[in-house]
Motif scaffolding. Structure first.
Motif, short mmCIF file in Angstrom:
data_model
loop_
_atom_site.label_atom_id
_atom_site.label_comp_id
_atom_site.label_asym_id
_atom_site.label_seq_id
_atom_site.Cartn_x
_atom_site.Cartn_y
_atom_site.Cartn_z
N GLU A 199 -0.65 -9.06 -2.31
CA GLU A 199 -0.25 -7.92 -3.12
C GLU A 199 1.10 -7.33 -2.72
OE1 GLU A 199 -3.45 -8.10 -1.73
OE2 GLU A 199 -4.21 -8.93 -3.61
N ASN A 200 1.48 -7.41 -1.44
CA ASN A 200 2.73 -6.76 -1.00
C ASN A 200 3.80 -7.75 -0.55
OD1 ASN A 200 2.10 -7.57 1.65
ND2 ASN A 200 1.33 -5.56 2.24
N ASP A 201 3.56 -9.05 -0.71
CA ASP A 201 4.46 -10.09 -0.22
C ASP A 201 5.90 -9.94 -0.74
OD1 ASP A 201 4.47 -12.96 1.13
OD2 ASP A 201 5.63 -13.10 -0.73
N ASP A 202 6.09 -9.54 -1.99
CA ASP A 202 7.43 -9.44 -2.57
C ASP A 202 8.25 -8.26 -2.03
OD1 ASP A 202 7.05 -11.67 -4.11
OD2 ASP A 202 6.53 -10.54 -5.93
N GLN A 203 7.60 -7.32 -1.38
CA GLN A 203 8.30 -6.11 -0.95
C GLN A 203 9.43 -6.38 0.05
OE1 GLN A 203 5.94 -2.66 0.02
NE2 GLN A 203 4.33 -3.28 -1.43
N THR A 204 9.27 -7.34 0.94
CA THR A 204 10.37 -7.59 1.89
C THR A 204 11.55 -8.27 1.21
OG1 THR A 204 9.52 -9.74 2.65
CG2 THR A 204 8.80 -7.77 3.87
N TRP A 205 11.28 -9.05 0.19
CA TRP A 205 12.35 -9.69 -0.58
C TRP A 205 13.23 -8.61 -1.21
CZ3 TRP A 205 13.45 -10.17 -5.95
CH2 TRP A 205 14.38 -11.17 -6.27
N CYS A 206 12.61 -7.63 -1.82
CA CYS A 206 13.37 -6.52 -2.41
C CYS A 206 14.02 -5.67 -1.32
CB CYS A 206 12.45 -5.62 -3.24
SG CYS A 206 11.74 -6.43 -4.69
N GLY A 207 13.29 -5.40 -0.26
CA GLY A 207 13.79 -4.54 0.80
C GLY A 207 14.94 -5.13 1.59
N ALA A 208 15.09 -6.46 1.58
CA ALA A 208 16.16 -7.11 2.35
C ALA A 208 17.37 -7.46 1.48
CB ALA A 208 15.63 -8.38 3.01
#
Length: 153
Positions: A136-145
Motif C-alpha cells: 500500500e505504501n511502496d510508491d511513497q519513496t519514489w515520489c519522496g525521492a
C-alpha cells in the motif's frame, strides 16, 4: 555522510568522497505521508571542473536495486527487512537534447556524469525511505525521492 536504515549514504566525485550537508525535508501530505526520512543532497558543479562522475551511494549495501524511473526522473530502490530506500536523480540517462549530462545506475546507488557540454548546475539527489514498506505504501519513496518536486532550497 547521511545515516539511513540501510547504512551510511555517501557522495563521491571522481571516486573521491566529498562532504555534504543533507537537507532534511518534510513529508509530503498527499504523495508521501508515511515516509520515515526524506532528504535532499546537492552538489554545485562548475563548467571548469570538466568531466566528473558524481555518485550518491550506500557503499556497504550488498543487495540488488530496482530501477524505478519516470519522466525526468531516474530512481533506484533498495529493499531489505521491510525497509525501502529510494535514491532519485533528475534527468533521463539516455541521449536527450534537453539535458547536457547523463548518468548511470550502480549496484549500490546512482551517479550523474558530466560532459564537455555541461554548464554550471546544482546536481540534486533525493533520498527517501519508509519502514515498514508494504504494498500500500511502496510508491511513497519514489515520489519522496524525486528532486523535481522537492522545494527550492
Amino acid at each position: 555522510m547521511l545515516e539511513t536504515p540501510l547504512g551510511h549514504l555517501k557522495l563521491f566525485v571522481n571516486e573521491n568522497e566529498v562532504d555534504f550537508t543533507p537537507i532534511k525535508l518534510e513529508k509530503m501530505d498527499l504523495l508521501a505521508p508515511d515516509v520515515n526520512g526524506r532528504y535532499l543532497i546537492q552538489y554545485n558543479y562548475k563548467t571548469e571542473y570538466k568531466n566528473q562522475t558524481i555518485k550518491c551511494c550506500l557503499p556497504s549495501l550488498n543487495i540488488k536495486g530496482d530501477i524505478q524511473s519516470g519522466e525526468r526522473l531516474e530512481s533506484i530502490a533498495f529493499y531489505k527487512n521491510y525497509i525501502k530506500l529510494s535514491i532519485g536523480a533528475e534527468g533521463e540517462f539516455v541521449d536527450d537534447p534537453y539535458f547536457d549530462f547523463t548518468g548511470e545506475y550502480l549496484s549500490n546507488g546512482i551517479e550523474y556524469q558530466t560532459t564537455k557540454l555541461t554548464k554550471d548546475k546544482v546536481f540534486q539527489f533525493g533520498i527517501c525511505w519508509i519502514q515498514p514498506c508494504t504494498d500500500e505504501n511502496d510508491d511513497q519513496t519514489w515520489c519522496g525521492a524525486d528532486p523535481n518536486i522537492m522545494p527550492g532550497v
